[in-house]
Design a protein around this motif. Structure first.
Motif, PDB file in Angstrom:
ATOM      1  N   ASP A  75      98.672  85.728 -31.498  1.00  0.00           N
ATOM      2  CA  ASP A  75      98.323  87.148 -31.284  1.00  0.00           C
ATOM      3  C   ASP A  75      98.255  87.895 -32.617  1.00  0.00           C
ATOM      4  O   ASP A  75      97.385  88.744 -32.836  1.00  0.00           O
ATOM      5  CB  ASP A  75      99.353  87.821 -30.360  1.00  0.00           C
ATOM      6  N   ILE A  76      99.197  87.584 -33.518  1.00  0.00           N
ATOM      7  CA  ILE A  76      99.152  88.220 -34.853  1.00  0.00           C
ATOM      8  C   ILE A  76      97.866  87.804 -35.565  1.00  0.00           C
ATOM      9  O   ILE A  76      97.180  88.627 -36.178  1.00  0.00           O
ATOM     10  CB  ILE A  76     100.397  87.835 -35.690  1.00  0.00           C
ATOM     11  N   ALA A  77      97.529  86.513 -35.452  1.00  0.00           N
ATOM     12  CA  ALA A  77      96.295  86.029 -36.104  1.00  0.00           C
ATOM     13  C   ALA A  77      95.076  86.785 -35.559  1.00  0.00           C
ATOM     14  O   ALA A  77      94.169  87.147 -36.326  1.00  0.00           O
ATOM     15  CB  ALA A  77      96.137  84.526 -35.877  1.00  0.00           C
ATOM     16  N   ASP A  78      95.061  87.052 -34.248  1.00  0.00           N
ATOM     17  CA  ASP A  78      93.927  87.794 -33.668  1.00  0.00           C
ATOM     18  C   ASP A  78      93.839  89.197 -34.276  1.00  0.00           C
ATOM     19  O   ASP A  78      92.751  89.665 -34.633  1.00  0.00           O
ATOM     20  CB  ASP A  78      94.082  87.913 -32.147  1.00  0.00           C
ATOM     21  N   LEU A  79      94.999  89.869 -34.366  1.00  0.00           N
ATOM     22  CA  LEU A  79      94.991  91.223 -34.955  1.00  0.00           C
ATOM     23  C   LEU A  79      94.498  91.167 -36.405  1.00  0.00           C
ATOM     24  O   LEU A  79      93.706  92.003 -36.848  1.00  0.00           O
ATOM     25  CB  LEU A  79      96.403  91.822 -34.946  1.00  0.00           C
ATOM     26  N   LEU A  80      94.981  90.156 -37.154  1.00  0.00           N
ATOM     27  CA  LEU A  80      94.587  90.048 -38.569  1.00  0.00           C
ATOM     28  C   LEU A  80      93.099  89.752 -38.702  1.00  0.00           C
ATOM     29  O   LEU A  80      92.437  90.276 -39.603  1.00  0.00           O
ATOM     30  CB  LEU A  80      95.418  88.955 -39.260  1.00  0.00           C
ATOM     31  N   ALA A  81      92.586  88.926 -37.787  1.00  0.00           N
ATOM     32  CA  ALA A  81      91.148  88.616 -37.843  1.00  0.00           C
ATOM     33  C   ALA A  81      90.344  89.884 -37.556  1.00  0.00           C
ATOM     34  O   ALA A  81      89.343  90.174 -38.232  1.00  0.00           O
ATOM     35  CB  ALA A  81      90.815  87.506 -36.845  1.00  0.00           C
ATOM     36  N   ASP A  82      90.791  90.689 -36.561  1.00  0.00           N
ATOM     37  CA  ASP A  82      90.086  91.947 -36.246  1.00  0.00           C
ATOM     38  C   ASP A  82      90.096  92.898 -37.447  1.00  0.00           C
ATOM     39  O   ASP A  82      89.162  93.665 -37.645  1.00  0.00           O
ATOM     40  CB  ASP A  82      90.785  92.685 -35.084  1.00  0.00           C
ATOM     41  N   ARG A  83      91.198  92.868 -38.205  1.00  0.00           N
ATOM     42  CA  ARG A  83      91.360  93.836 -39.309  1.00  0.00           C
ATOM     43  C   ARG A  83      91.012  93.231 -40.661  1.00  0.00           C
ATOM     44  O   ARG A  83      91.320  93.816 -41.703  1.00  0.00           O
ATOM     45  CB  ARG A  83      92.825  94.308 -39.343  1.00  0.00           C
ATOM     46  N   SER A  84      90.414  92.054 -40.651  1.00  0.00           N
ATOM     47  CA  SER A  84      90.318  91.344 -41.923  1.00  0.00           C
ATOM     48  C   SER A  84      89.452  92.070 -42.956  1.00  0.00           C
ATOM     49  O   SER A  84      89.757  92.046 -44.147  1.00  0.00           O
ATOM     50  CB  SER A  84      89.899  89.897 -41.702  1.00  0.00           C
ATOM     51  N   GLU A  85      88.422  92.779 -42.496  1.00  0.00           N
ATOM     52  CA  GLU A  85      87.589  93.491 -43.480  1.00  0.00           C
ATOM     53  C   GLU A  85      88.377  94.639 -44.115  1.00  0.00           C
ATOM     54  O   GLU A  85      88.291  94.871 -45.320  1.00  0.00           O
ATOM     55  CB  GLU A  85      86.305  93.999 -42.800  1.00  0.00           C
ATOM     56  N   ALA A  86      89.168  95.331 -43.302  1.00  0.00           N
ATOM     57  CA  ALA A  86      89.981  96.436 -43.858  1.00  0.00           C
ATOM     58  C   ALA A  86      91.019  95.879 -44.839  1.00  0.00           C
ATOM     59  O   ALA A  86      91.264  96.468 -45.902  1.00  0.00           O
ATOM     60  CB  ALA A  86      90.672  97.191 -42.729  1.00  0.00           C
ATOM     61  N   ILE A  87      91.604  94.750 -44.477  1.00  0.00           N
ATOM     62  CA  ILE A  87      92.600  94.142 -45.383  1.00  0.00           C
ATOM     63  C   ILE A  87      91.917  93.695 -46.681  1.00  0.00           C
ATOM     64  O   ILE A  87      92.425  93.915 -47.780  1.00  0.00           O
ATOM     65  CB  ILE A  87      93.321  92.965 -44.679  1.00  0.00           C
ATOM     66  N   ALA A  88      90.736  93.108 -46.538  1.00  0.00           N
ATOM     67  CA  ALA A  88      90.002  92.642 -47.730  1.00  0.00           C
ATOM     68  C   ALA A  88      89.707  93.807 -48.674  1.00  0.00           C
ATOM     69  O   ALA A  88      89.884  93.700 -49.898  1.00  0.00           O
ATOM     70  CB  ALA A  88      88.700  91.969 -47.300  1.00  0.00           C
ATOM     71  N   ARG A  89      89.285  94.930 -48.115  1.00  0.00           N
ATOM     72  CA  ARG A  89      88.960  96.095 -48.952  1.00  0.00           C
ATOM     73  C   ARG A  89      90.230  96.641 -49.623  1.00  0.00           C
ATOM     74  O   ARG A  89      90.217  97.050 -50.777  1.00  0.00           O
ATOM     75  CB  ARG A  89      88.262  97.183 -48.118  1.00  0.00           C
ATOM     76  N   GLN A  90      91.330  96.602 -48.863  1.00  0.00           N
ATOM     77  CA  GLN A  90      92.596  97.074 -49.441  1.00  0.00           C
ATOM     78  C   GLN A  90      93.020  96.203 -50.625  1.00  0.00           C
ATOM     79  O   GLN A  90      93.426  96.700 -51.672  1.00  0.00           O
ATOM     80  CB  GLN A  90      93.695  97.070 -48.378  1.00  0.00           C
TER      81      GLN A  90
END
Ligand code: NAD
Length: 486
Positions: A75-90
């Motif tokens: 479930d954490i991996a799913d959340l991270l995949a959904d947010r991966s572009e935001a994390i990448a930009r950060q």
């Protein structure tokens, strides 16, 4: 918010909190030299709160079933995949790594790390050992309890995931200290974990190493310390942990060798050498192949081809999709790298092969940018050949004799990675086996795959954490159970 700069908070016991002492640390965008956020300046009091929360959560989490844990990690991996572009930009904005070449792959890997660790939840196995027909003897792999983890800034989010995911997969709770230089993406990771997990299982704190990291290492309720960072700090952590016999894993610095044989195809190998030196990460990688040993017969064609390839890399705004190479992470690191370059260029001016000029004007002066720099034929004992620069600086030299080049390659206190470029399979494997390094690549220069064994020899580290075996070794301890059947 403070004067237009956003404040981010730590995660302790499932809640977002400031530092008890009220202090803050500025986080800078290194490509513009502007402050973009503040994070709490945590200290021993905040460490105590986080460890208390992790201890309170420890027993219940250790008792969760393997399948429940696996679902949580997925479930954490799913959340991270959904947010991966935001994390990448950060990541791109806080540590300067270019989005296309580095930050986006790092964000994707972060989700993948949780999926990999999820698959480990159901592989935590002991053995049944025969002692006598009258007894039942078996071993259990048990969690340590609270893991104290400390990470650096160079791949901040994936390195944090590399601690958090295996620690919780094996039933531990964790207190992780993010790097003060790049904590923002790690706090996004902490948010995803805390949306899924019970309070206190994953606690992420921010602060300086001497105030916050040292308090975590010294805390009596933290039986396991997992550290990634420089060899000098790793050494001090080993000393501190020895006072209370805490278990320690260390992933430390490197000065890795690349050995190029004369039978290679120059055009095919040059991109691999560029990748192995991690030039598109500004050389800020522990596994950077920063000492290049080229056979003298191939050097006259390889070095110009390397110069051409490096000259084509586009340096600039980390958020620009066209950028290959972003900025160095901070003023401190930039000054450090530049001091190595200036010293070597002043002492051995004939060795400057390309780069070496520190931009004072123009677009590259707006941030901590440095062109890929190559020195040739520096003396073996030059500081730049002995010490980890952790910047886009490669030292090349030539060789003729295999034993001699191996002695030079192994003549380092470090032993993290090694690269062999050679078509002759027997020679390539002979050299791979002789290199004193925890990870040797033959005819490839990429990063570690999930499942690889990964860790350093010599002063590059202690223990292994990335593979199934490494996760079990690093995050569990073995208990023998001996039962009388009489
Ligand atoms: P660093 O050692 O200065 O800091 C790493 C972390 O340790 C930071 O969070 C810092 O705050 C903390 N720290 C500093 N002093 C401390 C102390 N006395 N007690 C406890 N914690 C303390 O390293 P860095 O500059 O952040 O990162 C670069 C280094 O990390 C390089 O040497 C690189 O090779 C190494 N590294 C190794 C690996 C690996 O897997 N082997 C991976 C990435 C980076």
């Amino acid at each position: 918010m403070s004067g237009g700069i956003r404040d981010e908070l730590m995660w302790i016991d499932g809640k977002q909190v400031p530092a008890r002492g009220g202090g803050w640390i500025d986080v800078e965008n290194p490509s513009t030299k502007s402050v973009i956020a503040r994070v709490p300046r945590g200290d021993a009091d905040d460490v105590a709160d986080a460890v208390r929360a992790a201890r309170d959560a420890e027993t219940a989490w250790a008792r969760t079933g393997a399948e429940e844990r696996r679902h949580a990690l997925d479930d954490i991996a799913d959340l991270l995949a959904d947010r991966s572009e935001a994390i990448a930009r950060q990541i791109a904005v806080e540590n300067g790594n270019a989005i296309r070449t580095q930050s986006r792959p790092e964000a994707v890997r972060t989700a993948d790390l949780f999926r990999f660790a999820a698959s480990v939840c159901q592989e935590i196995k002991g053995i049944s050992d025969y002692v006598s027909a009258k007894t039942l003897d078996y071993t259990r792999r048990e969690p340590y309890g609270v893991v104290g983890a400390i990470v650096p800034w160079n791949s901040p989010v994936s390195l944090a995931a590399q601690k958090i995911a295996p620690a919780i997969a094996t039933g531990n709770t964790i207190v992780l200290k993010a790097s003060e230089v790049a904590p923002l993406g790690v706090l996004m990771l902490a948010a995803a974990c805390n949306e899924v997990l019970p309070a206190g299982v994953v606690n992420v704190i921010t602060g300086f190493g001497d105030e916050c990291g040292a308090a975590l290492v010294a805390h009596p309720s933290v039986p396991k310390i997992s550290f990634t960072g420089s060899t000098s700090v790793g050494r001090s952590i080993l000393v501190a942990a020895s006072q209370r016999i805490a278990s320690v894993s260390l992933e430390l610095g490197g000065k890795s060798a690349q050995i190029v044989f004369p039978d290679i195809d120059v055009d095919a190998v040059v991109p691999g050498i560029v990748s192995a030196m991690r030039f598109t990460r500004q050389g800020q990688s522990c596994t950077a192949g920063s000492r290049l040993f080229v056979h003298a017969d191939v050097a006259p064609s390889l070095l110009p081809a390397l110069r051409t390839a490096l000259g084509k890399l586009k340096i600039g705004d980390p958020l620009d999709e066209g950028t290959d190479v972003g900025s160095i992470v901070s003023r401190r690191q930039f000054d450090r790298v530049c001091s190595y370059v200036s010293e070597a260029a002043a002492t051995y001016p004939e060795s400057v092969y390309m780069g070496g000029t520190i931009p004072a004007t123009g677009p590259l002066a707006a941030g901590y940018f440095l062109e890929p720099t190559v020195f040739v034929d520096l003396p073996s004992d030059a500081r730049l050949n002995r010490e980890e620069v952790f910047g886009p600086v490669l030292s090349a030299s030539t060789w003729r004799d295999e034993d001699d080049v191996l002695a030079r390659a192994n003549g380092s206190i470090y032993g993290l990675a090694g690269y062999v470029w050679c078509r002759d399979g027997a020679a390539a494997l002979r050299v791979a086996h002789s290199l004193e390094a925890g990870w040797v690549m033959v005819n490839q220069g990429g990063g570690q795959a999930l499942g690889h064994s990964y860790g350093g020899m010599k002063q590059s580290g202690l223990g292994r954490e990335l593979s199934l075996e490494g996760i079990l070794e690093g995050f569990t301890q073995t208990k023998q159970i001996s039962v009388s059947l009489g």
